[in-house]
Design an enzyme around this catalytic site. Structure first.
Site, PDB file in Angstrom:
ATOM      1  CG  PHE A 218      -0.339   0.434   2.473  1.00 55.92           C
ATOM      2  CD1 PHE A 218      -0.099   1.734   2.680  1.00 55.92           C
ATOM      3  CD2 PHE A 218       0.174  -0.573   3.451  1.00 55.92           C
ATOM      4  CE1 PHE A 218       0.414   2.244   3.847  1.00 55.92           C
ATOM      5  CE2 PHE A 218       0.749  -0.168   4.506  1.00 55.92           C
ATOM      6  CZ  PHE A 218       0.823   1.220   4.783  1.00 55.92           C
TER       7      PHE A 218
ATOM      8  CD  GLU B  82       7.838  -3.244   8.384  1.00 53.77           C
ATOM      9  OE1 GLU B  82       7.412  -4.238   8.134  1.00 53.77           O
ATOM     10  OE2 GLU B  82       8.532  -2.459   7.597  1.00 53.77           O
TER      11      GLU B  82
ATOM     12  CB  CYS C 200      10.259  -0.669   2.930  1.00 56.84           C
ATOM     13  SG  CYS C 200      11.053  -0.293   1.432  1.00 56.84           S
TER      14      CYS C 200
ATOM     15  CB  SER D  13       4.260  -7.317   5.637  1.00 56.73           C
ATOM     16  OG  SER D  13       3.447  -8.410   5.237  1.00 56.73           O
TER      17      SER D  13
HETATM   18  P1  NAD Z   1       0.981  -6.759   2.873  1.00 58.60           P
HETATM   19  O1  NAD Z   1       2.062  -7.721   3.207  1.00 58.60           O
HETATM   20  O2  NAD Z   1       0.102  -6.768   3.913  1.00 58.60           O
HETATM   21  O3  NAD Z   1       0.553  -6.645   1.576  1.00 58.60           O
HETATM   22  C1  NAD Z   1       1.457  -6.717   0.326  1.00 58.60           C
HETATM   23  C2  NAD Z   1       0.563  -7.394  -0.787  1.00 58.60           C
HETATM   24  O4  NAD Z   1       0.304  -8.808  -0.504  1.00 58.60           O
HETATM   25  C3  NAD Z   1      -0.908  -6.851  -1.051  1.00 58.60           C
HETATM   26  O5  NAD Z   1      -1.140  -6.749  -2.505  1.00 58.60           O
HETATM   27  C4  NAD Z   1      -1.892  -7.887  -0.444  1.00 58.60           C
HETATM   28  O6  NAD Z   1      -3.100  -7.609  -1.058  1.00 58.60           O
HETATM   29  C5  NAD Z   1      -1.078  -9.025  -0.705  1.00 58.60           C
HETATM   30  N1  NAD Z   1      -1.510  -9.969   0.775  1.00 58.60           N
HETATM   31  C6  NAD Z   1      -1.597  -9.424   1.870  1.00 58.60           C
HETATM   32  N2  NAD Z   1      -1.709 -10.619   2.642  1.00 58.60           N
HETATM   33  C7  NAD Z   1      -1.769 -11.747   2.046  1.00 58.60           C
HETATM   34  C8  NAD Z   1      -1.810 -13.138   2.243  1.00 58.60           C
HETATM   35  N3  NAD Z   1      -2.174 -13.613   3.295  1.00 58.60           N
HETATM   36  N4  NAD Z   1      -2.001 -13.876   1.171  1.00 58.60           N
HETATM   37  C9  NAD Z   1      -1.554 -13.430  -0.255  1.00 58.60           C
HETATM   38  N5  NAD Z   1      -1.402 -12.114  -0.281  1.00 58.60           N
HETATM   39  C10 NAD Z   1      -1.391 -11.386   0.606  1.00 58.60           C
HETATM   40  O7  NAD Z   1       1.961  -5.319   2.918  1.00 58.60           O
HETATM   41  P2  NAD Z   1       1.474  -3.850   3.182  1.00 58.60           P
HETATM   42  O8  NAD Z   1       0.746  -3.583   4.337  1.00 58.60           O
HETATM   43  O9  NAD Z   1       0.386  -3.633   1.942  1.00 58.60           O
HETATM   44  O10 NAD Z   1       2.735  -3.032   2.979  1.00 58.60           O
HETATM   45  C11 NAD Z   1       3.619  -2.648   4.081  1.00 58.60           C
HETATM   46  C12 NAD Z   1       4.603  -3.493   4.033  1.00 58.60           C
HETATM   47  O11 NAD Z   1       5.423  -3.613   2.971  1.00 58.60           O
HETATM   48  C13 NAD Z   1       5.545  -3.242   5.080  1.00 58.60           C
HETATM   49  O12 NAD Z   1       6.080  -4.255   5.889  1.00 58.60           O
HETATM   50  C14 NAD Z   1       6.799  -2.474   4.457  1.00 58.60           C
HETATM   51  O13 NAD Z   1       8.158  -2.473   5.157  1.00 58.60           O
HETATM   52  C15 NAD Z   1       7.039  -3.443   3.252  1.00 58.60           C
HETATM   53  N6  NAD Z   1       7.488  -2.792   2.089  1.00 58.60           N
HETATM   54  C16 NAD Z   1       8.509  -3.169   1.801  1.00 58.60           C
HETATM   55  C17 NAD Z   1       9.426  -2.747   0.633  1.00 58.60           C
HETATM   56  C18 NAD Z   1      10.861  -3.232   0.223  1.00 58.60           C
HETATM   57  O14 NAD Z   1      11.197  -2.878  -0.984  1.00 58.60           O
HETATM   58  N7  NAD Z   1      11.461  -4.108   0.898  1.00 58.60           N
HETATM   59  C19 NAD Z   1       8.973  -1.467   0.115  1.00 58.60           C
HETATM   60  C20 NAD Z   1       7.770  -1.077   0.510  1.00 58.60           C
HETATM   61  C21 NAD Z   1       6.982  -1.560   1.486  1.00 58.60           C
END
Ligand code: NAD
Length: 490
Positions: A150, A383, A282, A227
């Site tokens: 997001f 985090e 992130c 995440s």
């Molecule tokens: P999230 O893990 O909740 O969701 C990420 C994606 O996965 C979304 O499209 C979501 O629909 C999907 N998803 C979520 N749960 C799922 C499941 N159980 N099974 C299958 N798909 C699923 O992450 P978020 O809250 O949208 O984003 C924030 C996180 O992203 C933070 O932990 C942040 O550190 C990380 N992030 C990392 C980077 C990087 O480059 N390492 C960059 C940006 C954000």
């Protein structure tokens, strides 16, 4: 009733047949601005089949012709930057400048991918044995999928999408189900660049949609950012199904502040890193380890900077920190602050319970500064993903580096110092894939890989630049002989 977002499949906008939709809130006002469909597996299947059908033709379009579509896209993104940035602020909460900044980074990836005729070149050797030549070609891997988080709803799909397109792959984008509106806007622009149907598609949804992607036999590779638990799950399931996967996970980024740091710039830069984008980057620095005499002076000055941050709606002038993404996220952060005190931390600046005039329903948490945070406690190792910053202390640089390395994540680490020797030691010894030296957000440019390590990354090749080109291509090696006697015929 708010608009329910559509999918873009096989060159057409299509309403989803999903039985479930979820509300998208403007986090500054709590108003519902759209609804996102939880697209079922059948819609992923349609997109994957369309991608498979388009791939056979698209991969044979010369690279120099494929990038013409990217040149057009770059100009459209530039032209519509303001509208997209406003849209990002309204669904994600960050300030207008932060939203425009992320679109600038998205465009840089489009520009970098325009170099694909060179980036995709192979290798060759003449006469590896008498009369025999050997070549390596790069061929596109096939239909691929991009699953986004997001917090950078405009930019993150672009760590992958332009490279997939340029290398000759067909891509399906699954935006975040919390912030899907910016991609809707961007796909209206993509529709205008004239790509053949099926080359780039958009399927909204949540877990069921992602699982259908991970299980679909036509999808050859998955690029994901989110995440760590989700990244680990997606990496494992994609790999079990024989797919190539790159999954960028969560983070807890430390900064070491040395006594010889330039405190003016350190405080200014670190307060933006910690509290900009409401701490939901992130690459946000969220823990400072002060060394020696840096402790008292940095603590005092950083507390002033924390309290002085201007919090509000991201489209209002002068705002430095917007709301966090949801009411749940705000409640989770407030609980984490409570838990920090239970494990011995003290609160130097408490951002809880403050309202933003005119936006009383918004999900605002004002910047919060914690001191004496125990090194191995929950606060220091989890985090939090919000505007909450922790202070810890070490007597020497060696001790600080040991503390930095004694953690599960490895997305980024920074040092603030005026000593080249200290910076060099830090750079060499720290176990993180992105390093900042007097930098608060060490975000790699589009032509460098976004190099998370440890629990911040699952895979081998990262997003952006040459890594993305390798990820989206298979190598094919050809060994070739043309006997001399055959040439006598001509
Ligand atoms: P999230 O893990 O909740 O969701 C990420 C994606 O996965 C979304 O499209 C979501 O629909 C999907 N998803 C979520 N749960 C799922 C499941 N159980 N099974 C299958 N798909 C699923 O992450 P978020 O809250 O949208 O984003 C924030 C996180 O992203 C933070 O932990 C942040 O550190 C990380 N992030 C990392 C980077 C990087 O480059 N390492 C960059 C940006 C954000």
């Amino acid at each position: 009733m708010q608009e329910t977002l559509s999918n873009y499949i096989d060159g057409q906008w299509q309403p989803s047949t999903a039985s479930e939709t979820a509300p998208i809130h403007n986090p500054a006002t709590a108003e519902v601005i759209a609804r996102v469909p939880m697209s079922p597996g059948a819609e992923v299947d349609r997109a994957a089949r369309a991608a498979q059908a388009a791939f056979e033709e698209w991969r044979r379009v010369p690279a120099v012709d494929r990038v013409q579509f990217l040149f057009k896209l770059k100009h459209l993104l530039e032209e519509h930057m303001d509208a997209i940035a406003r849209c990002i602020t309204n669904e994600c909460g960050k300030t207008y400048d932060e939203s425009a900044g992320e679109m600038r980074r998205a465009i840089e990836n489009v520009e970098t991918a325009c170099g694909i005729p060179t980036l995709m070149q192979g290798w060759n050797n003449e006469d590896i044995a008498r009369g025999i030549d050997e070549h390596m070609f790069r061929q596109p891997i096939g239909p691929v999928a991009i699953i986004a988080p997001f917090n950078f709803p405009g930019m993150i799909p672009f760590w992958f999408l332009p490279y997939a397109l340029a290398t000759g792959c067909c891509a399906i984008v699954k935006p975040s189900d919390k912030c899907p509106v910016a991609q809707q806007h961007i796909f209206r622009l993509i529709e205008g660049i004239g790509l053949p149907p099926g080359v780039i598609q958009l399927v909204n949804g949540g877990k069921e949609t992602v699982d259908a992607i991970l299980d679909h036999p036509a999808i050859r590779a998955v690029s994901m950012v989110g995440s760590t638990p989700t990244a680990r799950y997606i990496y494992r399931r994609a790999a079990e199904n024989g797919k190539r996967a790159q999954c960028q996970g969560g983070a807890k980024n430390p900064v070491v502040v040395m006594p010889d740091a330039d405190y003016d710039s350190a405080v200014r830069i670190l307060s933006d890193s910690a509290y900009g984008c409401a701490g939901q980057r992130c690459l946000a620095l969220s823990v400072a380890i002060t060394v020696g005499e840096a402790r008292d002076v940095f603590r005092e000055r950083f507390a002033e900077a924390t309290a002085a941050r201007v919090v509000g709606y991201g489209l209002d002038k002068g705002v430095q920190t917007g709301p966090v993404i949801s009411a749940e996220s705000k409640a989770r952060l407030e609980k984490a602050i409570e838990e920090a005190t239970a494990e011995g931390a003290s609160i130097l600046v408490d951002g809880r319970g403050k309202k933003v005039p005119g936006y009383e329903n918004g999900y605002f948490l004002h910047p919060t500064l914690l001191d004496n945070v125990p090194h191995n406690g929950r606060t220091a190792t989890t985090e939090l993903f919000g505007p909450v910053f922790s202070l810890m202390h070490a007597d020497t640089l060696e001790d600080a580096i040991a503390m930095v390395n004694d953690r599960t994540y490895g997305n980024m680490a920074s040092i603030f110092t005026s000593s080249g020797a200290a910076a060099r030691k830090f750079r060499a010894e720290v176990a993180a894939g992105n390093i900042g030296v007097n930098i608060g957000v060490a975000a790699p440019m589009a032509f460098f890989p976004f190099s998370g390590w440890r629990a911040s990354f699952f895979g081998d090749l990262h997003g952006q630049g040459k890594h993305a080109v390798e990820f989206f291509t298979e190598t094919k090696v050809v060994v070739e002989r043309w006997p001399k006697e055959w040439s006598r015929k001509f």
